[in-house]
Design a protein around this motif. Structure first.
Motif, PDB file in Angstrom:
ATOM      1  N   UNK A 117      16.949 -19.885  76.209  1.00  0.00           N
ATOM      2  CA  UNK A 117      15.605 -19.801  76.779  1.00  0.00           C
ATOM      3  C   UNK A 117      15.453 -20.647  78.034  1.00  0.00           C
ATOM      4  N   UNK A 118      16.062 -21.860  78.020  1.00  0.00           N
ATOM      5  CA  UNK A 118      15.883 -22.773  79.143  1.00  0.00           C
ATOM      6  C   UNK A 118      17.190 -23.514  79.427  1.00  0.00           C
ATOM      7  N   UNK A 119      17.561 -23.544  80.691  1.00  0.00           N
ATOM      8  CA  UNK A 119      18.764 -24.254  81.145  1.00  0.00           C
ATOM      9  C   UNK A 119      18.317 -25.257  82.194  1.00  0.00           C
ATOM     10  N   UNK A 120      18.704 -26.524  82.002  1.00  0.00           N
ATOM     11  CA  UNK A 120      18.288 -27.610  82.878  1.00  0.00           C
ATOM     12  C   UNK A 120      19.488 -28.291  83.523  1.00  0.00           C
ATOM     13  N   UNK A 121      19.234 -28.894  84.688  1.00  0.00           N
ATOM     14  CA  UNK A 121      20.140 -29.871  85.261  1.00  0.00           C
ATOM     15  C   UNK A 121      19.570 -31.261  84.969  1.00  0.00           C
ATOM     16  N   UNK A 122      20.416 -32.177  84.530  1.00  0.00           N
ATOM     17  CA  UNK A 122      20.037 -33.578  84.378  1.00  0.00           C
ATOM     18  C   UNK A 122      20.187 -34.270  85.729  1.00  0.00           C
ATOM     19  N   UNK A 123      19.090 -34.848  86.239  1.00  0.00           N
ATOM     20  CA  UNK A 123      19.094 -35.433  87.590  1.00  0.00           C
ATOM     21  C   UNK A 123      18.311 -36.753  87.586  1.00  0.00           C
ATOM     22  N   UNK A 124      18.344 -37.437  88.723  1.00  0.00           N
ATOM     23  CA  UNK A 124      17.538 -38.645  88.923  1.00  0.00           C
ATOM     24  C   UNK A 124      16.397 -38.341  89.878  1.00  0.00           C
ATOM     25  N   UNK A 125      15.222 -38.843  89.572  1.00  0.00           N
ATOM     26  CA  UNK A 125      14.050 -38.698  90.440  1.00  0.00           C
ATOM     27  C   UNK A 125      14.069 -39.806  91.499  1.00  0.00           C
ATOM     28  N   UNK A 126      13.828 -39.422  92.745  1.00  0.00           N
ATOM     29  CA  UNK A 126      13.954 -40.385  93.831  1.00  0.00           C
ATOM     30  C   UNK A 126      13.006 -41.570  93.691  1.00  0.00           C
ATOM     31  N   UNK A 127      11.752 -41.312  93.374  1.00  0.00           N
ATOM     32  CA  UNK A 127      10.811 -42.427  93.289  1.00  0.00           C
ATOM     33  C   UNK A 127      11.147 -43.356  92.133  1.00  0.00           C
ATOM     34  N   UNK A 128      11.689 -42.817  91.044  1.00  0.00           N
ATOM     35  CA  UNK A 128      12.090 -43.676  89.924  1.00  0.00           C
ATOM     36  C   UNK A 128      13.224 -44.607  90.341  1.00  0.00           C
ATOM     37  N   UNK A 129      14.156 -44.077  91.137  1.00  0.00           N
ATOM     38  CA  UNK A 129      15.252 -44.905  91.634  1.00  0.00           C
ATOM     39  C   UNK A 129      14.714 -45.970  92.593  1.00  0.00           C
ATOM     40  N   UNK A 130      13.880 -45.565  93.536  1.00  0.00           N
ATOM     41  CA  UNK A 130      13.341 -46.500  94.531  1.00  0.00           C
ATOM     42  C   UNK A 130      12.513 -47.587  93.854  1.00  0.00           C
ATOM     43  N   UNK A 131      11.632 -47.196  92.925  1.00  0.00           N
ATOM     44  CA  UNK A 131      10.782 -48.174  92.250  1.00  0.00           C
ATOM     45  C   UNK A 131      11.615 -49.121  91.377  1.00  0.00           C
ATOM     46  N   UNK A 132      12.634 -48.569  90.714  1.00  0.00           N
ATOM     47  CA  UNK A 132      13.485 -49.403  89.881  1.00  0.00           C
ATOM     48  C   UNK A 132      14.257 -50.428  90.694  1.00  0.00           C
ATOM     49  N   UNK A 133      14.717 -50.025  91.871  1.00  0.00           N
ATOM     50  CA  UNK A 133      15.434 -50.960  92.733  1.00  0.00           C
ATOM     51  C   UNK A 133      14.497 -52.030  93.285  1.00  0.00           C
ATOM     52  N   UNK A 134      13.286 -51.645  93.634  1.00  0.00           N
ATOM     53  CA  UNK A 134      12.320 -52.617  94.152  1.00  0.00           C
ATOM     54  C   UNK A 134      12.004 -53.674  93.095  1.00  0.00           C
ATOM     55  N   UNK A 135      11.894 -53.246  91.836  1.00  0.00           N
ATOM     56  CA  UNK A 135      11.590 -54.191  90.762  1.00  0.00           C
ATOM     57  C   UNK A 135      12.745 -55.142  90.493  1.00  0.00           C
ATOM     58  N   UNK A 136      13.963 -54.716  90.834  1.00  0.00           N
ATOM     59  CA  UNK A 136      15.154 -55.496  90.500  1.00  0.00           C
ATOM     60  C   UNK A 136      15.609 -56.432  91.606  1.00  0.00           C
ATOM     61  N   UNK A 137      14.984 -56.381  92.759  1.00  0.00           N
ATOM     62  CA  UNK A 137      15.527 -57.064  93.935  1.00  0.00           C
ATOM     63  C   UNK A 137      15.656 -58.572  93.736  1.00  0.00           C
ATOM     64  N   UNK A 138      14.823 -59.161  92.891  1.00  0.00           N
ATOM     65  CA  UNK A 138      14.864 -60.612  92.683  1.00  0.00           C
ATOM     66  C   UNK A 138      15.650 -61.018  91.441  1.00  0.00           C
ATOM     67  N   UNK A 139      16.337 -60.085  90.807  1.00  0.00           N
ATOM     68  CA  UNK A 139      17.083 -60.421  89.590  1.00  0.00           C
ATOM     69  C   UNK A 139      18.458 -59.754  89.571  1.00  0.00           C
ATOM     70  N   UNK A 140      19.091 -59.672  90.702  1.00  0.00           N
ATOM     71  CA  UNK A 140      20.422 -59.082  90.784  1.00  0.00           C
ATOM     72  C   UNK A 140      21.433 -60.063  90.177  1.00  0.00           C
ATOM     73  N   UNK A 141      22.150 -59.669  89.137  1.00  0.00           N
ATOM     74  CA  UNK A 141      23.124 -60.591  88.533  1.00  0.00           C
ATOM     75  C   UNK A 141      24.207 -61.011  89.522  1.00  0.00           C
ATOM     76  N   UNK A 142      24.748 -62.187  89.299  1.00  0.00           N
ATOM     77  CA  UNK A 142      25.808 -62.709  90.164  1.00  0.00           C
ATOM     78  C   UNK A 142      26.985 -61.743  90.186  1.00  0.00           C
ATOM     79  N   UNK A 143      27.498 -61.475  91.380  1.00  0.00           N
ATOM     80  CA  UNK A 143      28.624 -60.571  91.545  1.00  0.00           C
ATOM     81  C   UNK A 143      28.239 -59.123  91.736  1.00  0.00           C
TER      82      UNK A 143
END
Length: 303
Positions: free
Chosen positions: A180-206
């Protein structure tokens, strides 16, 4: 005790992945959510991921290139642990390897010598299509999830999964079971951008932040379906951590990195593009992969 009678559950979902760990990175939330809801879920993995790099020293000598070439067997264990984490305790999902565990070998990154191995998945021809078609006809999923034409990030095995899943869905329709339904699994651009913005001050060493456009994603207006996974988010993160040779989860549990130490966010929704079937509701994003699926999919699904 008898085994399952395939095709009798109200909702049946089949998800196709290239290597162990792909299921946890891309669709762990969906797997856990639909298993919890009583759906019949089949997770198909096409290779053992033998050519993967290994994080850390404990299992470093398992690698294929200059090592013991035992990584694939160990990754079966990681996949088994991850699926167990995602499963309800009374109904633990087992791995399903297309053609059996070890039938095809990880082809490696584009241009690598691994692609010349006679057993490489990219050299498998039509046999994977035939076997996946058989599985679709047997298990009668209303919904199939695979990859986009780029294979998410261009890995040859991911591109192969796109081809195999697309051709198998079409072939199964010719044999009497129309998904009935066939999907592609993908990443949403705003989710990636927002997730990176939230992480900018907590990037683990290395680790490092990705360069602009380094992480593949689709524009928001191309996303047809968004599945909220907040209720199963912690299980998704634990499943990702179970693939310890491949994935490091950040202390925040909101980001992860592969062996390249490039930070990637872990969104609280998983995103898809519907490429076969009717999107529901009209004019808005779907919030359920089974939206609009009425019964068995054999008569009403588009061919």
């Amino acid at each position: 005790m008898t085994g399952p009678t395939w095709g009798t559950a109200d909702r049946r979902l089949l998800i196709v992945h290239a290597h162990p760990d792909d299921e946890s990175i891309q669709t762990a939330g969906v797997i856990a959510r639909y298993l919890d809801a009583g759906a019949e879920v089949t997770v198909v993995t096409c290779t053992l991921g033998e050519e993967g790099e290994v994080i850390g020293q404990r299992w470093a000598q398992l690698v294929a290139d200059g090592g013991a070439d035992q990584l694939g067997g160990y990754r079966i264990l990681e996949l088994t642990r991850a699926l167990s984490i995602l499963s309800p305790s009374a109904r633990v999902l087992e791995p399903h390897f297309l053609g059996g565990a070890g039938r095809w070998r990880d082809s490696g990154m584009a241009g690598s010598p691994a692609a010349r191995n006679p057993r490489a998945f990219t050299r498998a021809g039509d046999e994977p299509v035939e076997l996946l078609t058989d599985l679709i006809v047997e298990r009668r999923p209303q919904v199939v999830v695979g990859y986009d034409p780029a294979g998410t990030y261009g890995h040859p095995d991911h591109v192969g999964v796109h081809r195999v899943s697309t051709e198998a869905v079409a072939a199964a329709a010719e044999r009497g079971w129309s998904v009935s339904k066939h999907y592609w699994s993908v990443s949403e651009r705003s989710a990636v951008v927002d997730g990176l913005a939230a992480a900018v001050d907590r990037v683990p060493a290395g680790w490092r932040m990705p360069a602009d456009g380094e992480l593949p994603s689709y524009p928001d207006d191309q996303i047809t379906t968004e599945i909220d996974i907040r209720a199963v988010y912690e299980r998704k993160v634990d499943a990702m951590a179970a693939h310890a040779t491949q994935i490091t989860v950040a202390p925040s549990r909101r980001e992860y990195a592969l062996s390249n130490d490039i930070l990637q966010p872990i969104p609280d929704a998983e995103h898809f593009i519907l490429v076969r079937g009717q999107a529901h509701p009209e004019g808005g994003r779907e919030t359920d992969l089974f939206a609009g699926v009425v019964d068995d999919g054999s008569d009403d699904a588009p061919r």
